[in-house]
Scaffold this motif. Structure first.
Motif, PDB file in Angstrom:
ATOM      1  N   LEU A 191      -1.423  -1.777  37.795  1.00 42.51           N
ATOM      2  CA  LEU A 191      -1.948  -2.853  37.382  1.00 42.51           C
ATOM      3  C   LEU A 191      -0.668  -3.845  38.119  1.00 42.51           C
ATOM      4  O   LEU A 191      -0.930  -4.969  37.960  1.00 42.51           O
ATOM      5  CB  LEU A 191      -0.993  -2.479  35.747  1.00 42.51           C
ATOM      6  CG  LEU A 191      -2.093  -2.246  35.461  1.00 42.51           C
ATOM      7  CD1 LEU A 191      -0.907  -1.605  33.590  1.00 42.51           C
ATOM      8  CD2 LEU A 191      -3.566  -2.394  35.363  1.00 42.51           C
ATOM      9  N   GLU A 192       0.404  -3.411  38.520  1.00 44.03           N
ATOM     10  CA  GLU A 192       1.551  -4.474  39.327  1.00 44.03           C
ATOM     11  C   GLU A 192       0.468  -4.891  40.886  1.00 44.03           C
ATOM     12  O   GLU A 192       1.498  -5.458  41.315  1.00 44.03           O
ATOM     13  CB  GLU A 192       2.675  -4.676  38.998  1.00 44.03           C
ATOM     14  CG  GLU A 192       3.041  -4.705  38.020  1.00 44.03           C
ATOM     15  CD  GLU A 192       4.924  -4.293  37.432  1.00 44.03           C
ATOM     16  OE1 GLU A 192       5.711  -4.153  38.549  1.00 44.03           O
ATOM     17  OE2 GLU A 192       4.772  -4.239  36.316  1.00 44.03           O
ATOM     18  N   GLY A 193      -0.333  -3.835  41.082  1.00 45.09           N
ATOM     19  CA  GLY A 193      -1.020  -4.037  42.815  1.00 45.09           C
ATOM     20  C   GLY A 193       0.144  -3.669  43.604  1.00 45.09           C
ATOM     21  O   GLY A 193       0.258  -3.914  44.869  1.00 45.09           O
ATOM     22  N   LYS A 194       1.052  -2.332  43.418  1.00 47.82           N
ATOM     23  CA  LYS A 194       2.450  -2.055  43.889  1.00 47.82           C
ATOM     24  C   LYS A 194       1.999  -0.378  44.693  1.00 47.82           C
ATOM     25  O   LYS A 194       0.932   0.052  44.018  1.00 47.82           O
ATOM     26  CB  LYS A 194       3.693  -1.860  43.076  1.00 47.82           C
ATOM     27  CG  LYS A 194       4.570  -3.029  43.003  1.00 47.82           C
ATOM     28  CD  LYS A 194       5.667  -2.951  41.789  1.00 47.82           C
ATOM     29  CE  LYS A 194       6.415  -3.718  41.157  1.00 47.82           C
ATOM     30  NZ  LYS A 194       7.469  -3.691  39.843  1.00 47.82           N
ATOM     31  N   GLY A 195       2.214  -0.022  46.005  1.00 46.88           N
ATOM     32  CA  GLY A 195       2.160   0.808  46.454  1.00 46.88           C
ATOM     33  C   GLY A 195       0.563   0.387  47.152  1.00 46.88           C
ATOM     34  O   GLY A 195       0.109  -0.326  46.981  1.00 46.88           O
ATOM     35  N   SER A 196       0.312   2.048  47.604  1.00 47.10           N
ATOM     36  CA  SER A 196      -1.176   1.776  47.540  1.00 47.10           C
ATOM     37  C   SER A 196      -2.549   1.860  47.118  1.00 47.10           C
ATOM     38  O   SER A 196      -1.798   2.357  45.934  1.00 47.10           O
ATOM     39  CB  SER A 196      -0.772   3.538  48.945  1.00 47.10           C
ATOM     40  OG  SER A 196      -0.869   4.576  48.179  1.00 47.10           O
ATOM     41  N   PRO A 197      -3.295   1.946  47.206  1.00 48.12           N
ATOM     42  CA  PRO A 197      -4.376   1.680  45.784  1.00 48.12           C
ATOM     43  C   PRO A 197      -4.565   3.384  45.734  1.00 48.12           C
ATOM     44  O   PRO A 197      -4.019   4.355  45.848  1.00 48.12           O
ATOM     45  CB  PRO A 197      -5.698   1.957  46.888  1.00 48.12           C
ATOM     46  CG  PRO A 197      -5.192   1.019  48.108  1.00 48.12           C
ATOM     47  CD  PRO A 197      -3.433   1.510  48.758  1.00 48.12           C
TER      48      PRO A 197
END
Length: 108
Positions: free
Chosen positions: A81-87
């Motif tokens: 949800l926070e757009g962190k890490g890989s898809p």
């Protein structure tokens, strides 16, 4: 699990318990044909039935694993949800981030 705190996350312990229960459940099914009986009765075997057939020590380890699994799911969702890490690939249940490229086994 009341406190979903990332400080409680232990990836090594999660992987250890995941591998342990993958093997332990297979062994339990192989050693106890009565657990396989529901298949012939056209009834689905529930994971809880297998866990209930394990010794108390394993049942306590299972509870620890479930708590870590819930925390993992929470952290994965938060990162997503926070757009962190890989898809994230929802069909693969967030496993790609934790998979060792040399390891052919995945988390459940």
């Amino acid at each position: 699990m009341e406190n979903l705190d990332s400080k409680n996350w232990n990836e090594d312990r999660y992987s250890e318990l995941n591998a342990y229960f993958r093997e332990r459940i297979r062994k339990q099914l192989d050693e106890h044909p009565d657990l396989q009986q529901p298949e012939t009765d056209r009834r689905n075997l529930q994971l809880a039935e297998i866990i209930d057939s394990l010794p108390l020590h394993d049942q306590l380890l299972w509870q620890e694993f479930l708590e870590l699994d819930q925390l993992k799911m929470h952290l994965d969702m938060q990162n997503y949800l926070e757009g962190k890490g890989s898809p994230t690939d929802f069909q693969n249940r967030f496993i790609q981030r934790y998979r060792n490229p040399d390891d052919t086994a995945s988390h459940w």
